[in-house]
Motif scaffolding. Structure first.
Motif, PDB file in Angstrom:
ATOM      1  N   ARG A   1     -24.154   3.583  67.314  1.00  0.00           N
ATOM      2  CA  ARG A   1     -24.131   2.487  67.150  1.00  0.00           C
ATOM      3  C   ARG A   1     -24.363   1.702  69.026  1.00  0.00           C
ATOM      4  NH1 ARG A   1     -18.943  -0.245  66.881  1.00  0.00           N
ATOM      5  NH2 ARG A   1     -17.277   1.592  66.954  1.00  0.00           N
ATOM      6  N   ILE A   2     -23.811   2.159  69.836  1.00  0.00           N
ATOM      7  CA  ILE A   2     -22.889   2.212  70.516  1.00  0.00           C
ATOM      8  C   ILE A   2     -24.401   2.602  71.837  1.00  0.00           C
ATOM      9  CG2 ILE A   2     -22.137   2.885  72.873  1.00  0.00           C
ATOM     10  CD1 ILE A   2     -19.243   2.894  71.039  1.00  0.00           C
ATOM     11  N   GLN A   3     -25.227   3.447  71.508  1.00  0.00           N
ATOM     12  CA  GLN A   3     -26.336   4.207  71.680  1.00  0.00           C
ATOM     13  C   GLN A   3     -27.020   2.930  71.615  1.00  0.00           C
ATOM     14  OE1 GLN A   3     -27.830   7.500  69.865  1.00  0.00           O
ATOM     15  NE2 GLN A   3     -26.675   8.900  71.499  1.00  0.00           N
ATOM     16  N   LEU A   4     -27.263   2.281  70.394  1.00  0.00           N
ATOM     17  CA  LEU A   4     -28.775   0.908  70.312  1.00  0.00           C
ATOM     18  C   LEU A   4     -27.559   0.383  71.795  1.00  0.00           C
ATOM     19  CD1 LEU A   4     -30.457  -0.273  68.681  1.00  0.00           C
ATOM     20  CD2 LEU A   4     -28.229  -1.213  67.123  1.00  0.00           C
ATOM     21  N   LYS A   5     -26.511  -0.563  71.344  1.00  0.00           N
ATOM     22  CA  LYS A   5     -26.004  -1.902  71.706  1.00  0.00           C
ATOM     23  C   LYS A   5     -26.789  -0.798  73.525  1.00  0.00           C
ATOM     24  CE  LYS A   5     -22.616  -4.115  71.326  1.00  0.00           C
ATOM     25  NZ  LYS A   5     -21.877  -5.093  71.111  1.00  0.00           N
TER      26      LYS A   5
ATOM     27  N   ILE B   1     -26.298  10.519  75.161  1.00  0.00           N
ATOM     28  CA  ILE B   1     -26.230  11.355  74.332  1.00  0.00           C
ATOM     29  C   ILE B   1     -24.833  11.164  73.384  1.00  0.00           C
ATOM     30  CG2 ILE B   1     -25.923  13.574  73.583  1.00  0.00           C
ATOM     31  CD1 ILE B   1     -28.314  13.956  75.793  1.00  0.00           C
ATOM     32  N   SER B   2     -23.488  11.539  74.180  1.00  0.00           N
ATOM     33  CA  SER B   2     -22.288  12.088  73.781  1.00  0.00           C
ATOM     34  C   SER B   2     -21.393  10.536  72.339  1.00  0.00           C
ATOM     35  CB  SER B   2     -21.358  12.220  75.076  1.00  0.00           C
ATOM     36  OG  SER B   2     -21.089  10.766  75.120  1.00  0.00           O
ATOM     37  N   LEU B   3     -22.470   9.590  72.839  1.00  0.00           N
ATOM     38  CA  LEU B   3     -21.716   7.904  72.523  1.00  0.00           C
ATOM     39  C   LEU B   3     -22.873   8.453  70.650  1.00  0.00           C
ATOM     40  CD1 LEU B   3     -22.908   5.449  75.235  1.00  0.00           C
ATOM     41  CD2 LEU B   3     -20.642   6.318  74.779  1.00  0.00           C
ATOM     42  N   PRO B   4     -21.722   7.579  70.139  1.00  0.00           N
ATOM     43  CA  PRO B   4     -22.245   7.142  68.177  1.00  0.00           C
ATOM     44  C   PRO B   4     -23.450   5.966  68.810  1.00  0.00           C
ATOM     45  CG  PRO B   4     -19.738   5.584  68.613  1.00  0.00           C
ATOM     46  CD  PRO B   4     -20.505   7.023  70.039  1.00  0.00           C
TER      47      PRO B   4
END
Length: 559
Positions: A535-539, A530-533
């Protein structure tokens, strides 16, 4: 009553601060000096109100401030960091060679309960803990006197509860910092960190082995013949005892029988079997070694480090250890985009001496040492740090992730051989030292309280203590973390760790220590995601689909 006064060389010149009893004065060696004091009761200078403090927690800070006096009460090993002087009535400490000479230098006894192969931290810790419980132990190493090479760093709140003395740390820092922003701002954590004094730790563990009755011998193990894996308890009767043991073969042609064998030979794991070959690759690519397709799931942490004298004014706070410096402003835009991310690890020892290490957290294929060396010196140049003399070079190669040994199998693995290294960080020393007591307890109980157990059944108990089903499930989560890190560039790595260390301290603290249990793992994963942006959530989601994320989630949720 014996008193000891410890202070800097400057403060020692002021004799009124020293005790009046007869003393022997000496100065520490530039590298390190070991002495053996008794347990000490800390008393502040006469100008302050006296009070007793817990020495392991307070001693590092006091060393950097004012002279102290200590009252001896009982035995405790002790050593001083470089640059300090001591006025004390003490006896000289033992060297590794002196301790080894005190062992009976004889050929192995024909039979024993346990043969531990490997004289590193994991092997010696398991050996003395087993022997303290009444198990007959032989610890074997090709050369037990060989000095340990790695520079071990530990969190003090993890190290001190293990029961090892402060003398096994050469320096401590009250703060730990991370540079995760391109503009140079750092995140400072008030968490104490220490550098292990390798010689002192080796001496401490050898001394414990000697006192517990372990036989430490110098020998080369050429192989182990184990009983059939289908052996049952019934065949462990006295009539069939010869079939229910493991037979250790030595290079000189001698043999030794044991109820079980523990492989603690490190990442070389000479005696264990894996589903796939895990040998260290030797061929180089542009950045490192080429890795056969059968080893594709194994990452490697590579680091090139130096302990060196530098010109005064290096800029690092002497009370602050730098865990990660991910700044990349010394690289060109092309280098930052196309080359693997690395960070600088810094232990400031004094105003003119530092240990610095350029580290690739994990890569596949691994980076070469030459490549890491060039990047280290390029980074130091950009920081204005000029090296005047190199005392020591460290080449660090740590396999991470990959397959576990086949579990169970007749020979039990422990330490690096059992892949106890953290799959996402490379930490292992405190993990192995903290895992040693429960492992030794389980193994000693099986050997002493259940003599009817066969060698294979004893090994099953040992493997369950090292890699229970629960622990193996949890390890898959840490391996997934490694796979995610492998996919990230410099910018993404900085953002990831910025979010990671912004979580509640207990979450990242226990993640680094591999202490998260399944419910906590799920909570940690959700908090971090939840804390990640975006684009990194997608990765992360792409990595989850590709690397068995649904199966991992099902395993974590399984009863």
């Amino acid at each position: 009553m014996m008193f000891v006064s410890i202070s800097s060389a400057f403060a020692l010149s002021n004799r009124k601060n020293c005790c009046s009893s007869s003393v022997l004065s000496f100065r520490t060696h530039p590298e390190s000096t070991h002495c053996s004091l008794r347990r000490i009761e800390l008393v502040e200078r006469p100008t302050h109100r006296s009070k007793t403090r817990d020495v392991p927690r307070q001693l590092p800070t006091f060393f950097r401030t004012r002279p102290l006096r200590f009252r001896a009460t009982r035995s405790l090993p002790f050593s001083l960091a470089p640059g300090l002087s001591v006025v004390a009535s003490v006896r000289s400490g033992e060297s590794v060679e002196q301790i080894l000479e005190s062992f009976q230098q004889v050929k192995p006894h024909p039979d024993t309960d346990v043969v531990v192969v490997g004289c590193g931290p994991a092997g010696l810790a398991v050996s003395y803990l087993l022997a303290e419980k009444g198990v007959q132990v032989t610890c074997v190493g090709s050369n037990p006197a060989t000095r340990w090479i790695p520079n071990y760093g530990v969190w003090l709140d993890e190290y001190l509860p293990l029961g090892y003395p402060l003398s096994c740390l050469s320096k401590t820092w009250s703060k730990t910092s991370l540079y995760l922003q391109p503009d140079g701002r750092n995140l400072v954590m008030p968490r104490e960190y220490g550098r292990v004094n390798r010689e002192a730790m080796q001496i401490e563990l050898l001394r414990r082995c000697r006192d517990a009755g372990v036989k430490v011998i110098a020998a080369e193990v050429s192989g182990v013949t184990n009983p059939p894996s289908t052996l049952s308890s019934a065949s462990s009767s006295p009539e069939s005892k010869g079939e229910a043991i493991s037979l250790v073969q030595y290079a000189d042609g001698s043999q030794q029988s044991a109820r079980t064998v523990v492989d603690a030979t490190g990442h070389g794991c000479k005696l264990l079997k894996f589903d796939r070959e895990q040998s260290i690759p030797q061929q180089h690519t542009t950045y490192g070694w080429s890795v056969p397709s059968s080893q594709r799931d194994q990452g490697v942490q590579v680091a090139y480090g130096i302990e060196a004298d530098v010109e005064e004014g290096h800029g690092w706070d002497l009370d602050e250890m730098v865990l990660m410096d991910f700044r990349s402003n010394f690289l060109s835009s092309e280098e930052e985009q196309n080359e693997p991310p690395t960070f600088l690890y810094v232990m400031p020892m004094s105003k003119t001496r530092v240990f610095v290490e350029e580290t690739s957290l994990v890569a596949r294929p691994p980076l070469s040492f030459d490549w890491a060396k060039k990047r280290l010196y390029k980074r130091l140049e950009s920081l204005g740090v000029k090296v005047t003399h190199v005392h020591e070079v460290e080449l660090c190669y740590i396999p991470m992730g990959g397959d576990l040994p086949i579990v169970p199998q007749p020979t039990i693995g422990f330490g690096g051989a059992a892949r106890l290294v953290h799959p996402a960080t490379g930490y292992m020393l405190t993990r192995a030292l903290s895992a040693a007591p429960p492992f030794a307890n389980a193994l000693a109980s099986a050997l002493l309280q259940k003599p009817q157990l066969s060698a294979c059944e004893v090994s099953q108990v040992g493997w369950d203590a090292v890699w229970s089903v629960e622990r193996r499930r949890e390890r898959e989560f840490y391996k997934f973390g490694m796979e995610v890190l492998l996919e990230m560039d410099y910018s993404e790595t900085r953002i990831f760790f910025d979010c990671f260390f912004s979580l509640p301290e207990w979450t990242w603290h226990n993640f680094l220590a591999q202490n998260l249990r399944r419910p906590e793992i799920i909570q940690f994963g959700l908090r971090l995601f939840i804390s990640l942006p975006n684009r990194i959530q997608l990765k992360l989601m792409q990595a989850g689909v590709r690397d068995g994320g649904p199966a991992l989630l099902a395993s974590l949720l399984a009863p």
